[in-house]
Design a protein around this motif. Structure first.
Motif, PDB file in Angstrom:
ATOM      1  N   PRO A  28     -91.864  32.450  35.099  1.00  0.00           N
ATOM      2  CA  PRO A  28     -91.509  34.008  34.454  1.00  0.00           C
ATOM      3  C   PRO A  28     -91.935  34.615  35.461  1.00  0.00           C
ATOM      4  O   PRO A  28     -92.873  35.013  36.228  1.00  0.00           O
ATOM      5  N   GLU A  48     -86.727  31.736  26.887  1.00  0.00           N
ATOM      6  CA  GLU A  48     -86.535  31.060  28.449  1.00  0.00           C
ATOM      7  C   GLU A  48     -85.206  29.959  28.813  1.00  0.00           C
ATOM      8  O   GLU A  48     -84.405  29.479  29.453  1.00  0.00           O
ATOM      9  N   HIS A  52     -81.541  29.011  29.813  1.00  0.00           N
ATOM     10  CA  HIS A  52     -81.666  28.071  30.562  1.00  0.00           C
ATOM     11  C   HIS A  52     -80.220  27.169  29.749  1.00  0.00           C
ATOM     12  O   HIS A  52     -79.303  26.725  30.981  1.00  0.00           O
TER      13      HIS A  52
END
Length: 117
Positions: A28, A48, A52
């Motif tokens: 991160p 996140e 993706h």
């Protein structure tokens, strides 16, 4: 005079170095994300992951798109906007957490996700 031959061992070392670089670059952006309250950390991780998979979606109805949609459903990516709103309300008196949550747009995605163009 020494020759500059590279054998299988050097290729393996190069592959290992590339994998290490890839793993480090996948961390991160804020290395301290583990220091946040657990609900915030979980939100960051899911956001996140959703980002993706959103990048993997081709929109062509392929088997890969079906798999990406399944993963995004498992991650509850559609719930991120509501969860972000809830977290912002819950931690509104914590300036540090509020600032971190401010890095996400209203869709629950990192606000700077599309700025690499």
């Amino acid at each position: 005079m020494p020759t500059n031959r590279r054998g299988p061992g050097s290729r393996l070392a190069l592959l290992f170095a590339a994998l290490v670089i890839q793993a480090v670059s996948a961390l991160p952006a804020s290395a301290g994300d583990a220091d946040w309250p657990r609900p915030v950390t979980k939100f960051i991780e899911r956001s996140e992951s959703c980002l993706h998979f959103a990048g993997e979606f081709g929109g062509d109805g392929s088997a890969r798109d079906v798999e990406v949609n399944r993963r995004m459903d498992e991650l509850r990516c559609n719930a991120l906007p509501h969860e972000l709103k809830t977290l912002r309300k819950r931690y509104r008196n914590d300036p540090r957490v509020s600032e971190r949550l401010g890095a996400f747009d209203e869709d629950g995605m990192p606000a700077d996700a599309g700025t690499d163009d």
